[in-house]
Scaffold this motif. Structure first.
Motif, PDB file in Angstrom:
ATOM      1  N   TYR A   1     -16.151  25.613 -77.266  1.00  0.00           N
ATOM      2  CA  TYR A   1     -15.232  25.740 -77.990  1.00  0.00           C
ATOM      3  C   TYR A   1     -15.038  24.126 -78.839  1.00  0.00           C
ATOM      4  O   TYR A   1     -14.358  23.527 -78.142  1.00  0.00           O
ATOM      5  CB  TYR A   1     -13.598  26.211 -77.687  1.00  0.00           C
ATOM      6  CG  TYR A   1     -13.625  27.502 -77.090  1.00  0.00           C
ATOM      7  CD1 TYR A   1     -13.650  28.635 -78.045  1.00  0.00           C
ATOM      8  CD2 TYR A   1     -13.438  27.610 -75.744  1.00  0.00           C
ATOM      9  CE1 TYR A   1     -13.503  30.094 -77.263  1.00  0.00           C
ATOM     10  CE2 TYR A   1     -13.443  28.903 -75.302  1.00  0.00           C
ATOM     11  CZ  TYR A   1     -13.319  29.993 -76.050  1.00  0.00           C
ATOM     12  OH  TYR A   1     -13.331  31.107 -75.276  1.00  0.00           O
TER      13      TYR A   1
ATOM     14  N   THR B   1     -15.066  21.363 -76.265  1.00  0.00           N
ATOM     15  CA  THR B   1     -14.632  21.992 -74.747  1.00  0.00           C
ATOM     16  C   THR B   1     -15.797  22.952 -74.384  1.00  0.00           C
ATOM     17  O   THR B   1     -16.223  24.039 -75.189  1.00  0.00           O
ATOM     18  CB  THR B   1     -13.579  22.805 -74.890  1.00  0.00           C
ATOM     19  OG1 THR B   1     -12.519  21.979 -75.516  1.00  0.00           O
ATOM     20  CG2 THR B   1     -12.946  23.309 -73.533  1.00  0.00           C
TER      21      THR B   1
ATOM     22  N   ALA C   1     -16.057  25.788 -71.993  1.00  0.00           N
ATOM     23  CA  ALA C   1     -15.329  26.621 -71.412  1.00  0.00           C
ATOM     24  C   ALA C   1     -15.980  27.280 -70.266  1.00  0.00           C
ATOM     25  O   ALA C   1     -15.514  27.749 -69.096  1.00  0.00           O
ATOM     26  CB  ALA C   1     -14.580  27.689 -72.320  1.00  0.00           C
TER      27      ALA C   1
ATOM     28  N   PRO D   1      -8.269  29.606 -61.122  1.00  0.00           N
ATOM     29  CA  PRO D   1      -7.342  28.747 -61.766  1.00  0.00           C
ATOM     30  C   PRO D   1      -7.324  29.301 -63.309  1.00  0.00           C
ATOM     31  O   PRO D   1      -8.195  29.120 -63.818  1.00  0.00           O
ATOM     32  CB  PRO D   1      -7.127  27.476 -61.335  1.00  0.00           C
ATOM     33  CG  PRO D   1      -8.849  27.223 -61.033  1.00  0.00           C
ATOM     34  CD  PRO D   1      -9.318  28.116 -60.532  1.00  0.00           C
ATOM     35  N   SER D   2      -6.049  28.946 -63.879  1.00  0.00           N
ATOM     36  CA  SER D   2      -5.705  28.942 -65.443  1.00  0.00           C
ATOM     37  C   SER D   2      -6.779  28.050 -66.036  1.00  0.00           C
ATOM     38  O   SER D   2      -7.093  26.864 -65.579  1.00  0.00           O
ATOM     39  CB  SER D   2      -4.313  28.917 -65.667  1.00  0.00           C
ATOM     40  OG  SER D   2      -4.171  29.042 -67.000  1.00  0.00           O
ATOM     41  N   GLY D   3      -7.508  28.464 -67.055  1.00  0.00           N
ATOM     42  CA  GLY D   3      -8.290  27.495 -67.867  1.00  0.00           C
ATOM     43  C   GLY D   3      -9.702  27.376 -67.242  1.00  0.00           C
ATOM     44  O   GLY D   3     -10.549  26.469 -67.943  1.00  0.00           O
ATOM     45  N   CYS D   4     -10.210  27.986 -66.232  1.00  0.00           N
ATOM     46  CA  CYS D   4     -11.377  27.790 -65.515  1.00  0.00           C
ATOM     47  C   CYS D   4     -12.725  28.366 -66.396  1.00  0.00           C
ATOM     48  O   CYS D   4     -13.884  28.444 -66.187  1.00  0.00           O
ATOM     49  CB  CYS D   4     -11.282  27.999 -64.319  1.00  0.00           C
ATOM     50  SG  CYS D   4     -11.270  29.946 -63.893  1.00  0.00           S
ATOM     51  N   GLY D   5     -12.047  29.400 -67.326  1.00  0.00           N
ATOM     52  CA  GLY D   5     -13.331  30.060 -67.988  1.00  0.00           C
ATOM     53  C   GLY D   5     -13.440  31.644 -67.764  1.00  0.00           C
ATOM     54  O   GLY D   5     -14.324  32.242 -68.381  1.00  0.00           O
ATOM     55  N   LYS D   6     -12.355  32.202 -66.923  1.00  0.00           N
ATOM     56  CA  LYS D   6     -12.525  33.585 -66.681  1.00  0.00           C
ATOM     57  C   LYS D   6     -12.353  34.540 -68.163  1.00  0.00           C
ATOM     58  O   LYS D   6     -13.363  35.417 -68.241  1.00  0.00           O
ATOM     59  CB  LYS D   6     -11.359  33.963 -65.878  1.00  0.00           C
ATOM     60  CG  LYS D   6     -11.235  33.229 -64.672  1.00  0.00           C
ATOM     61  CD  LYS D   6     -10.277  33.883 -63.729  1.00  0.00           C
ATOM     62  CE  LYS D   6      -8.725  33.595 -64.096  1.00  0.00           C
ATOM     63  NZ  LYS D   6      -8.284  32.396 -64.512  1.00  0.00           N
ATOM     64  N   SER D   7     -11.425  34.323 -68.825  1.00  0.00           N
ATOM     65  CA  SER D   7     -11.174  35.302 -70.037  1.00  0.00           C
ATOM     66  C   SER D   7     -12.364  35.029 -70.967  1.00  0.00           C
ATOM     67  O   SER D   7     -12.658  35.893 -71.341  1.00  0.00           O
ATOM     68  CB  SER D   7      -9.979  34.757 -70.684  1.00  0.00           C
ATOM     69  OG  SER D   7      -9.023  35.341 -69.941  1.00  0.00           O
ATOM     70  N   SER D   8     -12.857  33.890 -71.089  1.00  0.00           N
ATOM     71  CA  SER D   8     -13.948  33.794 -71.887  1.00  0.00           C
ATOM     72  C   SER D   8     -15.047  34.406 -71.629  1.00  0.00           C
ATOM     73  O   SER D   8     -15.793  34.863 -72.359  1.00  0.00           O
ATOM     74  CB  SER D   8     -14.180  32.348 -72.312  1.00  0.00           C
ATOM     75  OG  SER D   8     -13.087  31.054 -72.670  1.00  0.00           O
TER      76      SER D   8
ATOM     77  N   ARG E   1     -14.380  37.977 -72.145  1.00  0.00           N
ATOM     78  CA  ARG E   1     -14.481  38.414 -73.766  1.00  0.00           C
ATOM     79  C   ARG E   1     -16.023  38.206 -74.252  1.00  0.00           C
ATOM     80  O   ARG E   1     -16.183  38.909 -75.039  1.00  0.00           O
ATOM     81  CB  ARG E   1     -13.674  37.385 -74.424  1.00  0.00           C
ATOM     82  CG  ARG E   1     -12.209  37.631 -74.377  1.00  0.00           C
ATOM     83  CD  ARG E   1     -11.250  37.101 -75.329  1.00  0.00           C
ATOM     84  NE  ARG E   1     -11.403  35.544 -75.552  1.00  0.00           N
ATOM     85  CZ  ARG E   1     -10.546  34.845 -74.897  1.00  0.00           C
ATOM     86  NH1 ARG E   1      -9.608  34.959 -74.133  1.00  0.00           N
ATOM     87  NH2 ARG E   1     -10.879  33.468 -75.023  1.00  0.00           N
TER      88      ARG E   1
HETATM   89  P1  ADP Z   1      -8.920  31.303 -68.076  1.00  0.00           P
HETATM   90  O1  ADP Z   1      -9.165  32.697 -68.278  1.00  0.00           O
HETATM   91  O2  ADP Z   1      -9.712  30.970 -66.748  1.00  0.00           O
HETATM   92  O3  ADP Z   1      -7.540  30.818 -68.159  1.00  0.00           O
HETATM   93  P2  ADP Z   1     -10.200  30.576 -70.482  1.00  0.00           P
HETATM   94  O4  ADP Z   1     -11.495  31.236 -70.596  1.00  0.00           O
HETATM   95  O5  ADP Z   1      -8.996  31.349 -71.351  1.00  0.00           O
HETATM   96  O6  ADP Z   1     -10.013  30.351 -68.975  1.00  0.00           O
HETATM   97  O7  ADP Z   1     -10.175  29.202 -71.004  1.00  0.00           O
HETATM   98  C1  ADP Z   1     -11.184  27.977 -70.673  1.00  0.00           C
HETATM   99  C2  ADP Z   1     -11.137  27.099 -71.407  1.00  0.00           C
HETATM  100  O8  ADP Z   1     -11.304  27.183 -72.813  1.00  0.00           O
HETATM  101  C3  ADP Z   1      -9.528  26.458 -71.673  1.00  0.00           C
HETATM  102  O9  ADP Z   1      -9.907  24.798 -71.656  1.00  0.00           O
HETATM  103  C4  ADP Z   1      -9.181  26.788 -72.797  1.00  0.00           C
HETATM  104  O10 ADP Z   1      -8.040  25.966 -73.212  1.00  0.00           O
HETATM  105  C5  ADP Z   1     -10.298  26.787 -73.617  1.00  0.00           C
HETATM  106  N1  ADP Z   1     -10.119  27.905 -74.777  1.00  0.00           N
HETATM  107  C6  ADP Z   1     -10.034  29.190 -74.591  1.00  0.00           C
HETATM  108  N2  ADP Z   1     -10.056  29.841 -75.604  1.00  0.00           N
HETATM  109  C7  ADP Z   1     -10.159  28.880 -76.636  1.00  0.00           C
HETATM  110  C8  ADP Z   1     -10.114  28.862 -78.091  1.00  0.00           C
HETATM  111  N3  ADP Z   1     -10.110  30.251 -78.746  1.00  0.00           N
HETATM  112  N4  ADP Z   1     -10.455  28.007 -78.779  1.00  0.00           N
HETATM  113  C9  ADP Z   1     -10.337  26.789 -78.100  1.00  0.00           C
HETATM  114  N5  ADP Z   1     -10.434  26.578 -76.674  1.00  0.00           N
HETATM  115  C10 ADP Z   1     -10.153  27.594 -75.943  1.00  0.00           C
END
Ligand code: ADP
Ligand code: ADP
Length: 225
Positions: free
Chosen positions: A13, A16, A18, A37-44, A47
């Protein structure tokens, strides 16, 4: 059997990173938890598999086919979201049947398939209710049925239990686990709870700072006996 593989998958992003060039071959038809942990890239990561986020680099293969550039509905995957996202003005049955309507399936076939899915998640009696007349756990089951009606090879779940009270959360764990075995498809479940991952998973992927730190059978990852 589903055969899902991540090949050097990266998500950026802006500046960043991710998800940083991760590789993983999912064990077919098993329950995998993506933990970290939160922010490690799981959701990304999830998705990108679902197609709700594009890959910046690398590719995602399902049954040998590169699905990286396909729209979500054409991938053979389905996603169940954290906040269920049910349509408030549609009955339980119509919520479940929604994606079939989009595909042009006729009304009788939609109804029978939606009933079949409701049976699977034990909600037959509530087919005519509206979403606001359901408990959190029931709404979650509707969301499950709605994802499964597309007959995915892989079901993707993003923190599906985090909104539930602790008692219900424990019960839904065993229901999810049972459902996965019954259906014989792959489940990929994102969580930040180590106990949840241990209770559910055949295999666990541990992510940290955008990379896979460790992966394998649950008992090996945690050195359990
Ligand atoms: P997790 O699911 O492990 O909490 P995310 O995949 O949501 O992690 O996020 C990984 C990193 O990418 C974080 O630093 C988050 O702030 C960043 N991030 C996630 N989505 C976006 C986005 N749409 N735009 C910018 N940064 C993003
Ligand atoms: P999670 O709880 O799964 O980690 P987040 O709360 O981090 O999810 O993110 C929720 C939404 O906000 C997602 O759509 C994500 O893409 C977006 N997002 C997350 N981090 C950022 C960020 N740093 N900048 C912009 N959007 C973000």
């Amino acid at each position: 059997a589903q055969d899902l593989e991540l090949v050097s998958v990266t998500k950026r992003y802006g500046a960043t990173v991710a998800v940083d060039a991760i590789n993983y071959h999912f064990k077919p038809d098993s329950y995998t938890c993506l933990l970290g942990p939160s922010g490690c890239g799981k959701s990304s990561t999830l998705r990108m598999i679902a197609g709700h986020e594009s890959v910046s680099d690398g590719s995602i293969l399902l049954a040998g086919r590169d699905i990286s550039d396909l729209p979500p509905a054409k991938r053979g995957t389905a996603m169940m979201f954290q906040n269920y996202a049910l349509f408030p003005h549609l009955s339980v049955l119509d919520n479940v049947a929604f994606s079939l309507k989009m595909k042009g399936v006729d009304s009788a076939a939609r109804k029978s398939q939606a009933h079949e899915m409701l049976e699977l998640v034990d909600l037959t009696a509530l087919a005519d209710r509206m979403p606001d007349q359901l408990s959190g756990g029931q709404q979650q089951r509707v969301a499950l049925a709605r994802a499964l009606i597309t007959r995915p090879q892989v079901l993707l779940l993003d923190e599906p239990l985090s909104a539930l009270d602790p008692f219900l959360r424990i019960r839904m764990r065993s229901e999810l686990r049972k459902l996965q075995k019954e259906l014989g498809i792959g489940f990929v479940h994102v969580t930040h709870g180590q106990d949840e991952a241990l209770a559910l998973a055949d295999d666990i992927i541990v992510m940290n700072n955008a990379v896979i730190e460790q992966a394998g059978p649950a008992r090996d990852v945690f050195n359990a006996p």
